[in-house]
Design a protein around this motif. Structure first.
Motif, short mmCIF file in Angstrom:
data_model
loop_
_atom_site.label_atom_id
_atom_site.label_comp_id
_atom_site.label_asym_id
_atom_site.label_seq_id
_atom_site.Cartn_x
_atom_site.Cartn_y
_atom_site.Cartn_z
N GLY A 104 11.45 -13.98 -28.37
CA GLY A 104 11.25 -14.38 -29.75
C GLY A 104 11.42 -15.86 -29.99
N SER A 105 11.67 -16.63 -28.96
CA SER A 105 11.86 -18.07 -29.14
C SER A 105 10.51 -18.78 -29.03
CB SER A 105 12.81 -18.60 -28.08
OG SER A 105 12.15 -18.66 -26.83
N SER A 106 10.55 -20.07 -29.02
CA SER A 106 9.32 -20.82 -28.87
C SER A 106 8.93 -20.98 -27.42
CB SER A 106 9.49 -22.21 -29.50
OG SER A 106 10.55 -22.89 -28.85
N GLY A 107 9.65 -20.35 -26.50
CA GLY A 107 9.37 -20.51 -25.08
C GLY A 107 8.10 -19.83 -24.63
N GLU A 108 7.24 -20.56 -23.98
CA GLU A 108 6.01 -19.98 -23.43
C GLU A 108 6.35 -19.12 -22.22
OE1 GLU A 108 4.61 -24.08 -25.05
OE2 GLU A 108 6.19 -23.48 -23.65
N GLN A 109 5.45 -18.22 -21.89
CA GLN A 109 5.63 -17.36 -20.73
C GLN A 109 4.88 -17.92 -19.54
OE1 GLN A 109 5.24 -13.10 -21.39
NE2 GLN A 109 5.60 -13.38 -23.57
N TYR A 110 5.57 -17.96 -18.41
CA TYR A 110 5.00 -18.47 -17.16
C TYR A 110 4.94 -17.34 -16.14
CZ TYR A 110 5.65 -22.99 -19.32
OH TYR A 110 5.59 -24.04 -20.19
N PHE A 111 3.77 -17.17 -15.54
CA PHE A 111 3.53 -16.04 -14.66
C PHE A 111 3.78 -16.36 -13.20
CE2 PHE A 111 1.66 -12.64 -17.18
CZ PHE A 111 1.42 -13.28 -18.38
N GLY A 112 4.20 -15.34 -12.47
CA GLY A 112 4.27 -15.41 -11.04
C GLY A 112 2.92 -15.08 -10.43
N PRO A 113 2.82 -15.11 -9.08
CA PRO A 113 1.54 -14.87 -8.41
C PRO A 113 1.12 -13.41 -8.39
CG PRO A 113 3.26 -15.22 -6.80
CD PRO A 113 3.88 -15.48 -8.15
N GLY A 114 2.06 -12.50 -8.69
CA GLY A 114 1.71 -11.09 -8.74
C GLY A 114 1.95 -10.35 -7.43
N THR A 115 2.03 -9.04 -7.55
CA THR A 115 2.07 -8.13 -6.40
C THR A 115 0.87 -7.21 -6.50
OG1 THR A 115 4.49 -8.10 -6.17
CG2 THR A 115 3.29 -6.20 -5.31
N ARG A 116 0.06 -7.21 -5.46
CA ARG A 116 -1.13 -6.33 -5.44
C ARG A 116 -0.72 -4.99 -4.89
NH1 ARG A 116 -5.71 -6.14 -7.95
NH2 ARG A 116 -6.03 -8.36 -7.57
N LEU A 117 -0.75 -3.95 -5.72
CA LEU A 117 -0.39 -2.59 -5.32
C LEU A 117 -1.66 -1.76 -5.16
CD1 LEU A 117 1.63 -0.24 -4.88
CD2 LEU A 117 1.58 0.11 -7.37
N THR A 118 -1.78 -1.14 -4.01
CA THR A 118 -2.89 -0.22 -3.77
C THR A 118 -2.31 1.16 -3.53
OG1 THR A 118 -4.22 -1.98 -2.77
CG2 THR A 118 -4.89 0.30 -2.32
N VAL A 119 -2.78 2.14 -4.28
CA VAL A 119 -2.34 3.53 -4.14
C VAL A 119 -3.50 4.34 -3.56
CG1 VAL A 119 -1.39 5.55 -5.29
CG2 VAL A 119 -0.81 3.26 -6.12
N THR A 120 -3.24 4.97 -2.42
CA THR A 120 -4.31 5.74 -1.76
C THR A 120 -4.01 7.23 -1.81
OG1 THR A 120 -3.24 5.58 0.39
CG2 THR A 120 -4.79 3.82 -0.21
N ILE B 126 0.86 -1.18 0.00
CA ILE B 126 0.00 0.00 0.00
C ILE B 126 0.89 1.23 0.00
CG2 ILE B 126 -1.77 1.31 1.23
CD1 ILE B 126 -2.71 -1.33 2.45
N LYS B 127 0.68 2.10 -0.97
CA LYS B 127 1.47 3.32 -1.10
C LYS B 127 0.55 4.53 -1.24
CE LYS B 127 5.83 1.91 -1.32
NZ LYS B 127 6.91 2.47 -0.46
N THR B 128 1.14 5.69 -1.01
CA THR B 128 0.40 6.95 -1.13
C THR B 128 0.73 7.59 -2.47
OG1 THR B 128 0.51 7.24 1.25
CG2 THR B 128 0.00 9.19 -0.06
N ARG B 129 -0.24 8.26 -3.03
CA ARG B 129 -0.05 8.97 -4.31
C ARG B 129 1.20 9.85 -4.24
NH1 ARG B 129 -5.08 12.48 -6.11
NH2 ARG B 129 -4.46 13.52 -4.19
N GLY B 130 2.02 9.80 -5.29
CA GLY B 130 3.24 10.57 -5.35
C GLY B 130 4.48 9.81 -4.91
N GLN B 131 4.27 8.72 -4.18
CA GLN B 131 5.42 7.93 -3.73
C GLN B 131 5.99 7.08 -4.86
OE1 GLN B 131 3.84 5.80 -0.22
NE2 GLN B 131 5.21 7.05 1.04
N GLN B 132 7.10 6.40 -4.56
CA GLN B 132 7.76 5.51 -5.51
C GLN B 132 7.69 4.08 -4.97
OE1 GLN B 132 11.04 4.09 -4.66
NE2 GLN B 132 11.23 3.00 -6.59
N VAL B 133 7.68 3.10 -5.87
CA VAL B 133 7.60 1.71 -5.43
C VAL B 133 8.53 0.84 -6.30
CG1 VAL B 133 5.68 1.06 -6.97
CG2 VAL B 133 5.98 -0.13 -4.80
#
Lengths: 112, 114
Positions: free
Chosen positions: B98-114, B12-19
């Motif tokens: 550009g190869s034949s390699g598929e992309q595998y995703f991570g679980p993600g980071t949920r960012l909330t900006v208040t 959770i971050k505040t508007r204007g901050q950096q992450v």
């Protein structure tokens, strides 16, 4: 510009039914079309993918149908189970490792 | 073999901050792509790193920047946070751009900006 259009937005089926999700694309340079399954709070998981030189591909209960001339492809989930309830995304890219352009997603609910 | 990992899980971050968000690619993968997924929408491509160089960028402003390290892990930095930056940030790894390699995703980071 949305280059991959996905429909429907949501789908409810009974256990054993066959949800069908459709996608249409505009960019004829796309040559790799994966489908991803996403559960709440999780990242998308690769389900199955197809290239334009194949009209159909099956992996387990998941089948992709591909119509190159119509620039459309679809996902069928055979003998659907409650555990298949998730959001499904189609995607497209010019090569498997390159940036993916995703459809808007379809929320599938399989009722017991 | 470990999958794609991301940290932190939530932020959770505040508007204007950096992450700064972090991603470790799957073993054997040298390419990392970052995506932003707003609530109820499909992921949108931010940029990709291949062997420590940016290799393609989506329609995101320059305040979104990234790095890839020699071990192929990656960071996403967002400056001057705006409320609309609230989203799930996903990284995906693959064997080669550009190869034949598929992309595998991570679980993600949920960012909330208040």
């Amino acid at each position: 510009q949305q280059q991959v259009k996905q429909s429907p937005q949501s789908l409810i089926v009974q256990k054993g039914g066959i949800p069908i999700i459709n996608c249409a694309y505009e960019n004829t340079a796309f040559d790799y079309f994966p489908w991803y399954q996403q559960f709440p709070g999780k990242g998308p998981a690769l389900l199955i993918a197809i290239r334009p030189d194949v009209s159909e591909k099956k992996e387990g209960r998941f089948t992709i149908s591909f119509n190159k001339s119509a620039k459309q492809f679809s996902l069928h989930i055979m003998d659907s189970q409650p555990g298949d309830s998730a959001t499904y995304f189609c995607a497209a890219t010019v090569a498997a490792g390159n940036k993916l352009t995703f459809g808007g997603g379809t929320r599938v609910l399989v009722k017991p | 073999e470990t999958g794609v990992t991301q940290s932190p899980t939530h932020l959770i971050k505040t508007r204007g901050q950096q992450v700064t968000l972090r991603c470790s690619s799957q073993s054997g993968h040298n390419t990392v792509s970052w995506y932003q997924q707003a609530l109820g929408q499909g992921p949108q491509f931010i940029f990709q790193y291949y062997r420590e160089e940016e290799n393609g960028r989506g329609n995101f402003p320059p305040r979104f920047s990234g790095l890839q390290f020699p071990n192929y892990s990656s960071e996403l930095n967002v400056n001057a946070l705006e409320l609309d930056d609230s989203a799930l940030y996903l990284c995906a790894s693959s064997e080669g751009s550009g190869s034949s390699g598929e992309q595998y995703f991570g679980p993600g980071t949920r960012l909330t900006v208040t």
